[in-house]
Scaffold this motif. Structure first.
Motif, PDB file in Angstrom:
ATOM      1  N   PRO A  39       6.818 -77.411 -25.101  1.00 37.97           N
ATOM      2  CA  PRO A  39       6.623 -76.774 -23.795  1.00 37.97           C
ATOM      3  C   PRO A  39       5.881 -75.458 -23.943  1.00 37.97           C
ATOM      4  N   LEU A  40       5.193 -75.050 -22.889  1.00 39.43           N
ATOM      5  CA  LEU A  40       4.509 -73.758 -22.899  1.00 39.43           C
ATOM      6  C   LEU A  40       5.562 -72.653 -22.855  1.00 39.43           C
ATOM      7  N   PRO A  41       5.538 -71.719 -23.815  1.00 42.47           N
ATOM      8  CA  PRO A  41       6.551 -70.658 -23.813  1.00 42.47           C
ATOM      9  C   PRO A  41       6.174 -69.551 -22.832  1.00 42.47           C
ATOM     10  N   GLY A  42       7.171 -68.911 -22.263  1.00 40.07           N
ATOM     11  CA  GLY A  42       6.915 -67.811 -21.345  1.00 40.07           C
ATOM     12  C   GLY A  42       5.951 -68.228 -20.254  1.00 40.07           C
ATOM     13  N   GLU A  43       4.861 -67.472 -20.093  1.00 43.16           N
ATOM     14  CA  GLU A  43       3.839 -67.787 -19.105  1.00 43.16           C
ATOM     15  C   GLU A  43       2.502 -68.140 -19.758  1.00 43.16           C
ATOM     16  N   ALA A  44       2.561 -68.642 -20.989  1.00 43.64           N
ATOM     17  CA  ALA A  44       1.332 -69.047 -21.677  1.00 43.64           C
ATOM     18  C   ALA A  44       0.677 -70.206 -20.937  1.00 43.64           C
ATOM     19  N   LYS A  45      -0.659 -70.215 -20.927  1.00 38.59           N
ATOM     20  CA  LYS A  45      -1.428 -71.243 -20.223  1.00 38.59           C
ATOM     21  C   LYS A  45      -2.608 -71.684 -21.089  1.00 38.59           C
ATOM     22  N   PRO A  46      -3.080 -72.926 -20.902  1.00 39.30           N
ATOM     23  CA  PRO A  46      -4.302 -73.345 -21.594  1.00 39.30           C
ATOM     24  C   PRO A  46      -5.487 -72.502 -21.135  1.00 39.30           C
ATOM     25  N   ASP A  47      -6.463 -72.361 -21.999  1.00 40.13           N
ATOM     26  CA  ASP A  47      -7.618 -71.531 -21.666  1.00 40.13           C
ATOM     27  C   ASP A  47      -8.424 -72.106 -20.508  1.00 40.13           C
ATOM     28  N   TRP A  48      -8.553 -73.450 -20.444  1.00 43.44           N
ATOM     29  CA  TRP A  48      -9.307 -74.036 -19.335  1.00 43.44           C
ATOM     30  C   TRP A  48      -8.637 -73.706 -18.002  1.00 43.44           C
TER      31      TRP A  48
ATOM     32  N   ASP B 284       5.789 -70.314 -35.406  1.00 44.12           N
ATOM     33  CA  ASP B 284       6.845 -69.299 -35.279  1.00 44.12           C
ATOM     34  C   ASP B 284       6.219 -67.911 -35.348  1.00 44.12           C
ATOM     35  N   PHE B 285       5.458 -67.561 -34.294  1.00 44.32           N
ATOM     36  CA  PHE B 285       4.783 -66.265 -34.275  1.00 44.32           C
ATOM     37  C   PHE B 285       5.818 -65.144 -34.125  1.00 44.32           C
ATOM     38  N   PRO B 286       5.768 -64.137 -34.990  1.00 43.18           N
ATOM     39  CA  PRO B 286       6.728 -63.033 -34.858  1.00 43.18           C
ATOM     40  C   PRO B 286       6.436 -62.130 -33.669  1.00 43.18           C
ATOM     41  N   ASP B 287       5.216 -62.158 -33.154  1.00 36.55           N
ATOM     42  CA  ASP B 287       4.840 -61.277 -32.045  1.00 36.55           C
ATOM     43  C   ASP B 287       4.049 -62.071 -31.011  1.00 36.55           C
ATOM     44  N   ARG B 288       4.623 -63.192 -30.572  1.00 38.68           N
ATOM     45  CA  ARG B 288       3.938 -64.091 -29.651  1.00 38.68           C
ATOM     46  C   ARG B 288       3.678 -63.398 -28.305  1.00 38.68           C
ATOM     47  N   LEU B 289       2.462 -63.567 -27.813  1.00 37.85           N
ATOM     48  CA  LEU B 289       2.113 -63.050 -26.490  1.00 37.85           C
ATOM     49  C   LEU B 289       2.571 -64.065 -25.450  1.00 37.85           C
ATOM     50  N   LEU B 290       3.493 -63.654 -24.582  1.00 44.26           N
ATOM     51  CA  LEU B 290       4.111 -64.591 -23.638  1.00 44.26           C
ATOM     52  C   LEU B 290       3.769 -64.304 -22.183  1.00 44.26           C
ATOM     53  N   TYR B 291       3.254 -63.099 -21.888  1.00 46.51           N
ATOM     54  CA  TYR B 291       2.979 -62.724 -20.502  1.00 46.51           C
ATOM     55  C   TYR B 291       1.668 -61.942 -20.452  1.00 46.51           C
ATOM     56  N   PRO B 292       0.951 -62.025 -19.330  1.00 44.89           N
ATOM     57  CA  PRO B 292      -0.242 -61.175 -19.203  1.00 44.89           C
ATOM     58  C   PRO B 292       0.129 -59.701 -19.288  1.00 44.89           C
ATOM     59  N   ARG B 293      -0.800 -58.907 -19.842  1.00 46.49           N
ATOM     60  CA  ARG B 293      -0.593 -57.460 -19.932  1.00 46.49           C
ATOM     61  C   ARG B 293      -1.865 -56.750 -19.466  1.00 46.49           C
ATOM     62  N   TRP B 294      -1.676 -55.766 -18.638  1.00 48.34           N
ATOM     63  CA  TRP B 294      -2.781 -54.913 -18.205  1.00 48.34           C
ATOM     64  C   TRP B 294      -2.511 -53.502 -18.718  1.00 48.34           C
ATOM     65  N   LEU B 295      -3.399 -53.019 -19.589  1.00 52.89           N
ATOM     66  CA  LEU B 295      -3.241 -51.699 -20.212  1.00 52.89           C
ATOM     67  C   LEU B 295      -1.875 -51.560 -20.867  1.00 52.89           C
ATOM     68  N   GLY B 296      -1.433 -52.632 -21.504  1.00 57.23           N
ATOM     69  CA  GLY B 296      -0.183 -52.630 -22.243  1.00 57.23           C
ATOM     70  C   GLY B 296       1.051 -52.944 -21.440  1.00 57.23           C
ATOM     71  N   GLN B 297       0.926 -53.035 -20.107  1.00 61.55           N
ATOM     72  CA  GLN B 297       2.087 -53.281 -19.245  1.00 61.55           C
ATOM     73  C   GLN B 297       2.114 -54.734 -18.789  1.00 61.55           C
ATOM     74  N   ARG B 298       3.294 -55.333 -18.800  1.00 65.78           N
ATOM     75  CA  ARG B 298       3.444 -56.719 -18.360  1.00 65.78           C
ATOM     76  C   ARG B 298       3.131 -56.848 -16.875  1.00 65.78           C
ATOM     77  N   ILE B 299       2.332 -57.871 -16.549  1.00 66.07           N
ATOM     78  CA  ILE B 299       2.047 -58.214 -15.159  1.00 66.07           C
ATOM     79  C   ILE B 299       2.133 -59.724 -15.021  1.00 66.07           C
TER      80      ILE B 299
ATOM     81  N   PRO C  52      -1.963 -64.613 -22.142  1.00 66.56           N
ATOM     82  CA  PRO C  52      -1.245 -65.439 -23.116  1.00 66.56           C
ATOM     83  C   PRO C  52      -1.779 -66.873 -23.132  1.00 66.56           C
ATOM     84  N   ALA C  53      -2.323 -67.293 -24.259  1.00 66.57           N
ATOM     85  CA  ALA C  53      -2.934 -68.612 -24.373  1.00 66.57           C
ATOM     86  C   ALA C  53      -1.964 -69.608 -24.987  1.00 66.57           C
ATOM     87  N   ALA C  54      -2.185 -70.861 -24.675  1.00 65.30           N
ATOM     88  CA  ALA C  54      -1.410 -71.934 -25.295  1.00 65.30           C
ATOM     89  C   ALA C  54      -1.847 -72.097 -26.746  1.00 65.30           C
TER      90      ALA C  54
END
Length: 878
Positions: free
Chosen positions: A460-469, A50-65, A434-436
């Motif tokens: 399930p993978l939340p948001g757009e999180a993906k495995p590192d491989w 239960d991460f309070p600040d889970r990273l769910l999407y890629p960010r470039w210079l702080g902006q979601r992409i 965003p990592a799994a």
């Protein structure tokens, strides 16, 4: 569903079951590592998700992409840097918390396709000294023992490890074996009297850094008293003559060694006699041995003693290196260290050719890359222009932390794959991926006894999180390496890794899991734990290595190594600053707590894991506290030429005077000035590159304060302040505050201009209540010293209507003080145990376990329970 714990190197099995909309977690009774037992961290894994600040999407210079843009950007930047500066300008830094499949793909991409060996791992900080020692003695990085050996031994020596806290489930197995077999002896070698040492039959509090002297002295004693196995050495070991000649030096006589180690000669002799007379001996060693500028020699000194006695490859007899992370061993298997190729191969021409032909890769590195500390120095110099960090927090975990942060801030392209954007490293990244997390990713991990287990995804993978491989594979395809990275599932990666381990391996390398290379997808999904090697000869795996006395060296013989002890035992890098006249000089040792994990990325947001040790604290001996004029709970300033820290101070009667102990977990997220590695010099072992975390010279001064306070609220405290430390609560959060530059009245005047506040006088200061409408939004206690309160009781007022009676009643009850948590697993406080003893007449451990449950799970609290029984039963009745 069965999976494997995400924390320490024990590798405990976990069983998950679905109940309604949620999951239930318990230990897997069938897993060979833990047989159903779990420590408090493993039992809290579902809470940690239960991460309070889970990273769910890629960010470039702080902006979601999106992922496509993120990978395109990464590929474009890598391509440009490769063209301009070559492959050595790119680095990857991995983690022992990744799966073997993640590790394998990263290593293949870097060393076989990009042509850069600058891929290292935070396992460099953990056990790379043991890796080098194994290679020198055995010819390969091989751990010969299994956990069962701890139960079969008649003597267990634990050195450089507080196993009761760092590997609780394994230590519990040892405790249970001692209960079944009282003749099993435990000797603990550690400068500090830890929870582990308190349970030993003998504790030798040797001088920090004197380990080689102690073990050399043991080998000399074995030779002098006919305690070695002449036949075994003659048939299976080389280097005896050189070792014997080196040990002929008078420095290794017992009296001289005792002086070097600062031990009573009688105690040292008792250990030597016990070791010499006990054929079934296991020596368990960990970070206190490895994290040294002589870590490889320390490990080899231990191995020397076992080889001299032939105590290796036999039930209950082995030197046993414990890993600190869940997959540090798996990373070593696939070449995750900059000093390895895959499948336990090195950089010789034949090995490089073999790996390249197997991978069918365009480019193969011709030698080792930068080890971890060197890697970040190369980033600092601008030699490495792009760095990808996966699943670790080097801004906090590496030595000379301020310089590492400078390096990361200077890096032209810093990419960080994480589960949260709020780590000290992630906050410096240009590109965040965003990592799994555990529970969302699937693959394999290998524990300290070489057991390969499955981590399985059940969420399930939340948001757009993906495995590192997956991220590594997709980058490889964009760089034009699609044929080599056509993986669509971790099963394919694992089978390739297994096949490589057996490729042209006619018994030269003992790491061989080629028996698993043809697993079907269904067989991979159903894979049960088994220890390597797994091949035609050992289809069901192998518990112990070297039973036949044959090692992985060209002649099949193990190697004894003559070793010189550094004198003075372990020189500490001198701080750049001149010692101030008022500062108290201390030797600082950093280490781990029982309930926390590394830099708290996984555990810092779980309230119950901070109940036992809620605040950043440096422990000192009684004389040091007296010299500084400090009491427990005061603030102290530690500093040297590298940096400084301000922490609460506590008493540790188990410390040698003149020494200090500080946990390494606190980061800039949890404390304004609590990161210990800002004070640790980047001194490393010359062979392994492992940093010397266990000894750093610092000075200490009291940190006077004008006031100290405690904030309880729904939001984080965000007012500017000299010092703060934060902990989570089940509802809201709690922040400890202190100021030496602002008077309490000035603080109140500042607050009174912001929102609605009500101030109430207290005997020791005042209470300010923040209001949102008619409800309590926050509570701020301010006084000369930190208030000792029942935090959760007072926090129960948050969100309730302001009522004078309820506030007064709750405040009075809370100010009675918090009782120290003794048993984290069952959340049993000291007061509850004392009440059971004094008021209910419970006078035995079994009665307390039956009534309260304390000490009945991982067992790490048993020494403290014993102390309370002695104090309140035996002493009180005397």
């Amino acid at each position: 569903m069965n999976t494997t714990c995400a924390y320490c190197g024990v590798g405990c099995g976990i069983r998950l079951s679905r109940e309604g909309d949620g999951w239930q977690l318990q230990g897997d009774e069938q897993h060979p590592a833990n047989a159903g037992a779990l420590c408090v961290k493993g039992a809290s894994l579902l809470e940690s998700l239960d991460f309070p600040d889970r990273l769910l999407y890629p960010r470039w210079l702080g902006q979601r992409i999106g992922w496509e843009q993120a990978l395109d950007t990464l590929a474009e930047r890598f391509t440009a840097i490769l063209a301009e500066s070559g492959p050595q300008a790119i680095g990857i830094y991995l983690s022992g918390q990744l799966t073997t499949e993640d590790y394998y793909v990263a290593n293949k991409l870097m060393k076989g396709y990009l042509g850069s060996a600058n891929v290292d791992t935070n396992s460099r900080l953990c056990m790379s000294s043991a890796v080098a020692a194994h290679q020198r003695a055995f010819g390969e990085d091989l751990v010969p023992a299994c956990y069962e050996d701890l139960e079969l031994a008649d003597l267990v020596v634990i050195t450089g490890a507080n196993t009761a806290w760092t590997h609780p489930v394994l230590f519990r197995r040892l405790q249970q074996a001692r209960a079944r077999r009282p003749e099993l002896r435990l000797v603990v070698l550690d400068p500090r009297r830890t929870m582990t040492a308190e349970q030993g039959d003998l504790h030798l509090a040797l001088r920090p850094g004197s380990d080689v002297a102690l073990w050399n002295g043991l080998c000399r004693y074995l030779l002098d008293h006919d305690g070695w196995d002449k036949d075994y050495v003659a048939r299976h070991v080389s280097g005896f003559e050189a070792l014997a000649a080196a040990l002929d030096d008078p420095a290794w006589q017992l009296e001289a060694v005792a002086q070097r180690c600062d031990l009573a000669p009688g105690d040292l002799l008792g250990f030597y006699r016990l070791f010499a007379s006990t054929p079934k001996t296991v020596t368990l060693f960990c970070q206190g041995i490895n994290q040294s500028n002589q870590g490889v020699d320390k490990a080899n000194a231990i191995i020397n003693a076992h080889l001299l006695c032939g105590r290796i490859g036999k039930p209950g007899a082995a030197p046993f290196s414990m890993t600190g992370q869940p997959n540090a061993m798996g990373g070593r298997e696939v070449g995750g260290l900059a000093t390895q190729l895959a499948a336990h191969m090195g950089f010789g021409e034949a090995e490089r050719d073999r790996v390249q032909r197997f991978w069918q890769s365009p480019t193969m590195v011709d030698g080792p890359g930068h080890k971890a500390v060197e890697l970040f120095e190369a980033v600092h110099r601008g030699e490495i222009r792009a760095l990808w960090v996966l699943g670790t927090n080097p801004a906090v975990s590496l030595p000379d932390g301020n310089r590492v942060r400078e390096a990361l801030a200077r890096c032209e392209l810093l990419v960080v794959s994480e589960v949260t954007a709020n780590t000290d490293t992630a906050r410096l990244a240009h590109l965040l991926l965003p990592a799994a997390a555990w529970g969302e990713k699937s693959g394999t991990v290998t524990n300290s006894e070489r057991t390969i287990s499955r981590q399985r995804a059940f969420l399930p993978l939340p948001g757009e999180a993906k495995p590192d491989w997956w991220a590594l594979t997709r980058l490889a395809r964009r760089l034009g390496f699609g044929e080599g990275f056509a993986y669509e599932h971790e099963h394919e990666i694992f089978c390739e890794h297994a096949a490589l381990s057996g490729f042209e391996n006619e018994g030269q390398r003992q790491f061989d899991i080629s028996g698993l290379a043809r697993l079907s997808r269904a067989e991979f999904e159903a894979l049960v734990p088994l220890s390597w090697p797994v091949n035609a000869r050992w289809p069901q795996g192998r518990a112990r290595l070297f039973e036949d006395g044959r090692f992985a060296t060209p002649d099949g013989r193990a190697r004894l190594l003559p070793l010189a002890q550094l004198f003075p035992p372990e020189p500490v890098a001198a701080p750049e600053a001149v010692r101030p006249p008022a500062g108290l000089s201390l030797l600082l040792n950093s280490g781990r707590l029982r309930d926390q994990w590394h830099t708290m990325t996984r555990t810092g947001h779980v309230p119950r894991l901070q109940e036992a040790e809620p605040w950043p604290r440096v422990r000192l001996g009684a004389a040091s506290l007296l010299a500084l004029g400090l009491k427990e709970g005061d603030l102290v300033r530690l500093y040297n030429g590298l940096g400084e820290a301000r922490l609460l101070v506590g008493l540790d009667e188990g410390l040698r005077e003149g020494e200090a102990f500080q946990p390494m977990h606190w980061t800039d997220r949890q404390c304004s000035q609590g990161a210990v590695n800002r004070l640790i010099a980047a001194v490393v072992d010359p062979l392994s590159g492992q940093p010397m975390f266990k000894q750093g010279r610092v000075w200490a001064d009291p940190q006077p304060t004008r006031w100290q306070g405690l904030w309880l609220g729904w939001r984080d405290w965000d007012e500017p302040l000299d010092w703060w430390a934060r902990r989570p609560l089940p509802e809201g959060n709690c922040t400890l505050l202190a100021s030496w530059s602002e008077a309490p009245e000035a603080l109140w005047q500042r607050l009174a201009t912001q929102g609605r506040w009500l101030r109430l006088p207290l005997a020791s200061g005042w209470l300010a209540v923040a209001l949102a409408g008619d409800r309590i939004d926050g509570l701020l206690l301010v006084g000369e010293r930190r208030p000792d309160i029942k935090v959760e009781l007072l926090a129960s007022l948050l969100g309730t209507p302001l009522q004078a009676g309820a506030l007064s009643q709750t405040l009075n009850a809370a100010l009675l003080g918090e009782s120290r948590l003794i048993c984290s697993c069952l959340r049993v406080s000291e007061q509850r145990i004392v009440d059971a003893i004094v008021r209910q007449g419970v006078s035995e451990l079994a009665g307390l376990q039956a009534l309260l449950g304390c000490g009945s799970n991982c067992g790490t609290c048993l020494p403290e329970i014993d102390k309370l029984l002695i104090k309140h039963v035996f002493i009180a009745s005397a």
